[in-house]
Design a protein around this motif. Structure first.
Motif, PDB file in Angstrom:
ATOM      1  N   TYR A  79     -30.508  -4.237   1.819  1.00 39.30           N
ATOM      2  CA  TYR A  79     -30.870  -3.144   2.717  1.00 39.30           C
ATOM      3  C   TYR A  79     -29.979  -3.209   3.938  1.00 39.30           C
ATOM      4  N   LYS A  80     -29.340  -2.092   4.246  1.00 45.84           N
ATOM      5  CA  LYS A  80     -28.502  -2.013   5.437  1.00 45.84           C
ATOM      6  C   LYS A  80     -29.000  -0.851   6.292  1.00 45.84           C
ATOM      7  N   ALA A  81     -29.378  -1.154   7.519  1.00 41.78           N
ATOM      8  CA  ALA A  81     -29.854  -0.122   8.435  1.00 41.78           C
ATOM      9  C   ALA A  81     -28.656   0.646   8.997  1.00 41.78           C
TER      10      ALA A  81
END
Length: 89
Positions: A79-81
């Motif tokens: 997960y990359k914001a």
């Protein structure tokens, strides 16, 4: 029925690929390559080491080098914001 490979992946095995360079028995100045691939446990690689022991014991071509790549196919998602918004007209 669930495949054996899928069960191994759930147990932590990952796909391991080894590029094996070995000397030709009749022409020791030449190198030949062999690609080996199986599910194995990193970082100890017991299945690869068993195969390499078999190679040394049963085959005539002496090993020159072994390069290993390994990847777990079942793993937590990444997960990359994203910080920012781009507006296009």
């Amino acid at each position: 029925m669930v495949s054996k490979e899928f069960i191994r992946q759930l147990e932590g095995y990952g796909l391991t690929t080894a590029t094996i360079l070995y000397r030709m028995p009749d022409h020791p100045g030449l190198l030949q390559s062999y690609i080996w691939q199986d599910y194995d446990l990193a970082p100890r690689f017991p299945i690869l080491l068993d195969f390499l022991e078999f190679w040394k014991r049963e085959l005539e071509g002496p090993l020159y080098s072994v390069t290993v790549a390994h990847s777990r196919l079942i793993k937590p998602t990444e997960y990359k914001a994203v910080d920012g918004i781009i507006t296009l007209h």
